[in-house]
Design a protein around this motif. Sequence first.
Motif, mmCIF file in Angstrom:
data_model
loop_
_atom_site.group_PDB
_atom_site.id
_atom_site.type_symbol
_atom_site.label_atom_id
_atom_site.label_comp_id
_atom_site.label_asym_id
_atom_site.label_seq_id
_atom_site.Cartn_x
_atom_site.Cartn_y
_atom_site.Cartn_z
ATOM 1 N N VAL A 126 0.851 -1.192 0.000
ATOM 2 C CA VAL A 126 0.000 0.000 0.000
ATOM 3 C C VAL A 126 0.884 1.238 0.000
ATOM 4 C CG1 VAL A 126 -1.611 1.371 1.383
ATOM 5 C CG2 VAL A 126 -1.997 -1.073 1.110
ATOM 6 N N LYS A 127 1.911 1.179 0.821
ATOM 7 C CA LYS A 127 2.814 2.308 0.948
ATOM 8 C C LYS A 127 3.526 2.576 -0.385
ATOM 9 C CE LYS A 127 5.860 4.011 4.468
ATOM 10 N NZ LYS A 127 6.903 3.651 5.402
ATOM 11 N N GLU A 128 3.976 1.490 -0.989
ATOM 12 C CA GLU A 128 4.715 1.627 -2.239
ATOM 13 C C GLU A 128 3.808 2.153 -3.355
ATOM 14 O OE1 GLU A 128 6.127 -2.129 -3.820
ATOM 15 O OE2 GLU A 128 6.157 -1.095 -5.770
ATOM 16 N N TYR A 129 2.574 1.631 -3.418
ATOM 17 C CA TYR A 129 1.635 2.050 -4.455
ATOM 18 C C TYR A 129 1.202 3.508 -4.287
ATOM 19 C CZ TYR A 129 0.634 -2.540 -6.573
ATOM 20 O OH TYR A 129 0.708 -3.718 -7.244
ATOM 21 N N ARG A 130 1.385 4.026 -3.060
ATOM 22 C CA ARG A 130 0.844 5.361 -2.795
ATOM 23 C C ARG A 130 1.632 6.456 -3.513
ATOM 24 N NH1 ARG A 130 1.077 5.955 2.912
ATOM 25 N NH2 ARG A 130 -0.674 4.569 3.180
ATOM 26 N N GLY A 131 2.858 6.117 -3.995
ATOM 27 C CA GLY A 131 3.652 7.128 -4.677
ATOM 28 C C GLY A 131 4.325 8.053 -3.689
ATOM 29 N N SER A 132 4.705 9.236 -4.164
ATOM 30 C CA SER A 132 5.397 10.183 -3.291
ATOM 31 C C SER A 132 4.925 11.583 -3.646
ATOM 32 C CB SER A 132 6.904 10.068 -3.499
ATOM 33 O OG SER A 132 7.212 10.529 -4.804
ATOM 34 N N ILE A 133 5.547 12.558 -3.030
ATOM 35 C CA ILE A 133 5.123 13.940 -3.306
ATOM 36 C C ILE A 133 5.319 14.262 -4.782
ATOM 37 C CG2 ILE A 133 5.435 16.352 -2.619
ATOM 38 C CD1 ILE A 133 6.615 15.353 -0.014
ATOM 39 N N THR A 134 6.341 13.649 -5.391
ATOM 40 C CA THR A 134 6.632 13.975 -6.787
ATOM 41 C C THR A 134 5.959 13.036 -7.787
ATOM 42 O OG1 THR A 134 8.670 12.736 -6.462
ATOM 43 C CG2 THR A 134 8.823 15.146 -6.364
ATOM 44 N N GLU A 135 5.535 11.851 -7.336
ATOM 45 C CA GLU A 135 4.861 10.971 -8.302
ATOM 46 C C GLU A 135 3.504 10.517 -7.764
ATOM 47 O OE1 GLU A 135 6.767 7.081 -8.594
ATOM 48 O OE2 GLU A 135 7.990 7.619 -6.873
ATOM 49 N N PRO A 136 2.496 10.457 -8.638
ATOM 50 C CA PRO A 136 1.161 10.060 -8.211
ATOM 51 C C PRO A 136 1.127 8.597 -7.793
ATOM 52 C CG PRO A 136 1.250 10.224 -10.599
ATOM 53 C CD PRO A 136 2.571 10.723 -10.088
ATOM 54 N N GLY A 137 0.054 8.221 -7.084
ATOM 55 C CA GLY A 137 -0.083 6.833 -6.671
ATOM 56 C C GLY A 137 -0.551 5.948 -7.820
ATOM 57 N N LEU B 139 -5.888 9.233 -6.243
ATOM 58 C CA LEU B 139 -4.500 8.769 -6.178
ATOM 59 C C LEU B 139 -3.515 9.824 -6.667
ATOM 60 C CD1 LEU B 139 -5.019 5.106 -7.372
ATOM 61 C CD2 LEU B 139 -4.439 5.890 -5.071
ATOM 62 N N GLY B 140 -4.049 10.884 -7.309
ATOM 63 C CA GLY B 140 -3.151 11.931 -7.792
ATOM 64 C C GLY B 140 -3.125 13.138 -6.866
ATOM 65 N N ALA B 141 -3.853 13.053 -5.742
ATOM 66 C CA ALA B 141 -3.949 14.224 -4.863
ATOM 67 C C ALA B 141 -2.585 14.623 -4.326
ATOM 68 C CB ALA B 141 -4.884 13.919 -3.690
ATOM 69 N N ALA B 142 -2.353 15.937 -4.232
ATOM 70 C CA ALA B 142 -1.102 16.417 -3.650
ATOM 71 C C ALA B 142 -1.053 16.033 -2.173
ATOM 72 C CB ALA B 142 -0.998 17.928 -3.803
ATOM 73 N N MET C 243 -1.217 13.574 0.478
ATOM 74 C CA MET C 243 -1.081 12.117 0.509
ATOM 75 C C MET C 243 -2.211 11.448 1.280
ATOM 76 S SD MET C 243 1.798 11.590 -1.148
ATOM 77 C CE MET C 243 2.531 10.041 -0.673
ATOM 78 N N LYS C 244 -2.761 12.167 2.238
ATOM 79 C CA LYS C 244 -3.843 11.613 3.057
ATOM 80 C C LYS C 244 -5.048 11.218 2.203
ATOM 81 C CE LYS C 244 -3.080 11.903 7.608
ATOM 82 N NZ LYS C 244 -3.487 10.879 8.570
#
Length: 769
Positions: free
Chosen positions: A130-141, A179-182, A184-185
């Motif tokens: 889940v964590k990995e799929y969530r992406g990061s600030i620079t990449e969408p989930g 999943l593209g929200a800036a 992360m929550k």
Amino acid sequence: MSESAPQNFIRALIQEDLAADKHGGKVVTRFPPEPNGYLHIGHAKSICLNFGIARDIPGAVCHLRFDDTNPLTEDTEYVSSIQEDVRWLGFEWADKLFYASDYFERIYQFAEELISQGKAYVCSLTEAQVKEYRGSITEPGRPSPDRDRPVAENLDLFRRMRAGEFKDGELVLRAKIDLGAANMKLRDPAIYRIRHTHHHRTLDKWCIYPLYDFTHCLSDSLEHITHSLCTLEFESARALYDWVLDTLDVPSRPHQFEFAKLGLNYTVLSKRNLRAMVTEGIVLGWDDPRMPTLSGLRRRGYTPSAIRSFCERIGVAKSNSTAELSLLEHCVREDLSPEVPRVLAVLEPLLVTITNYPEGKTEQLTASSFPEDVPKTGSRQLPFSRQLYIDGDDFREDPPQKYHRLAPGREVRLRHAYVIRCDEVKKDATGRVVELLCHYDPDTLQGPPADGRKIPGTIHWVSQAHALPAEVRLYERLFSVEDPTNGDFRDYLNSDSLLVRRGYVEPSVAALPSDTRYQFERLGFFWQDPIDSKPGALVFNRVVSLKDSWSKIVESQTQGQSGVQALHQERRRARDEQKSLQAALQKAKPVELDEAARRYHEAQGLPVAQAVTLSGNMALAAFFDTASAGASGDALLRGALANWVVTEVARELKEGTLKFNPKQLLSLVEMTLAEKITARAAKDVFAEMARSGEAPEAVVSRLGLEQVSDSATLQPIVDEVLAALPDKVAAYRSGNQNLLGLFMGQVMKRAQGADPKVLGQLLKKSLEG
Ligand code: ATP
Ligand code: MG
């Protein structure tokens, strides 16, 4: 709201909502502790805020709600300690006691509704996935393979989760948001998880538990909370809070507002670390008097009113800061000093025999229990006899020049009794002083020697035959550095945080209720340890010493030094120790400054850290440049401005666009430096500016934050106070200058926001005239 009620941005906001009739004139707040530890002084801030609003606004209510959604860490021991602590602090919830776990069935129904709307799905990814799929600030989930599972299948799986068909961690229920929200929550957060664990209230009824973010907003809505006040770290969770309540058909629509957490120097406040200190035996329990827990402070002897007063003084702002432990200590001294009886106690007994005092004789001396400069009066009997104890510290065989205590051949006054002279020093085989043979002057009972000779010092004592033996526990700060959370707190423990003395107290103590607080003269404020002290085996805790660094700050403020300067000076002093240690440990590496940073540092005189921050952030630099253009060569102003920019403005900028402009900040900083408002008020003004873009001058006048410095307003208050204390005024005029502090305190209490400098001048003039 009553007139003396504290002001802060949350209260201002609630007043606005009331004026706009936003919740039909209702104000309902809540204090939502998780029962996984004891409450600490940080929680007191939240309690005073939430319950304080209910206390001060007619018709407003505050709920106590246990946020008990994590059965692994929660316990009924904590449920009862939390209730005891909130009551002790002076707040009451009547029948408004709730548990999130009481809503489990309804929250479950809400989850089914989300699934039916196609807005939640059962996901089989592991936690790591889940964590990995969530992406990061620079990449969408990336979407989970289960994201488009049909509604019916989700419902079926969720019901089977509830029925216990799956193991812990095998499945979770996730909200289907963006999943593209800036933020992360919002990237499909988990809202239900499987936990085959016994719960302290629902026992084994559930094996799935809703997560905090899903539970909290729904609990608020079910209880018709209007203002849900939480600390800043929940800021990013607000979007999810709103999403849940806007998506579901809920009974009411509360709103979340964030305020700054309390941080306290020399103190650790996170429950995780406090729990570690208890389980590792670093302290003796949650209620160890060195702990910042409410139960620790209570056992140490702190009063609830001292803690409430501390919470009021630190205020409620929108940006994190660290409060001074010395302020908390000041608040308890200020609370106890005018109230508690003075007694004599000796912590390191040294025997004194008065060779010219008749053997077997006892005099009962009458001694007043309160000094002149406090409003209370009263007295007690103090037995005096041939053998006494004084404190070892009050005798020197080889005294330095200005030593005003006892030494061979020298005289000293025994408090409330006679003048004695030391004739002879007796030592044991090891050379240790074991007894002093003294002479007393019978004509000096509570009065000066007839021949006019000067007795420069007064010391405390107790009569050996009458004194009560006592164990005395002296507490110091638990940590030796200002910020023990910077690294492992175990490295910063103060090895002298508890010192135990075997001493004696005067016998009048036995006649007072066992929960009396006293001042042991010249030693500090004390009370009996409520657990370990027994008649015949007395144990005293030192609540706080007499030394008051906070008063020094305020004092220098009244003596013409700016309060801000004094505060900074005090802090610098405190940090020096830590700094020199650090410097010794790691030789300072020279910092490479780029051109822009050099300009800020060298040409504009800003500290390196600020220069680097500014030069590395174009938006901040532009803001600072525009603001400081108006500061025309004033280095102090520029420095203060830079400080605001790299901390507060930087924080606001991170959240989005700024509602205020550089000129407004400049005015705010100017007002603060000119002492039109206090540094504390400045924080509140800034919070308002940031929220609404309102001009600082307008905020100051709307909230009535202006320091009052015109004599016409202050003089009548001074007159009134002096008229009410004729005896004290007479005492002052006949030479007791110490009373100035008492007068200042009384006037400051009546004239909130008064400029202490002006007040001091007015008082002196009125007293002399
Ligand atoms: P900790 O971080 O110390 O473990 P917590 O926030 O997990 O505390 P809770 O029981 O969840 O503890 O807190 C109950 C309420 O008290 C929350 O609303 C929380 O925001 C507030 N609170 C906790 N710590 C502080 C603090 N240092 N200052 C102000 N409010 C606090
Ligand atoms: Mg918590």
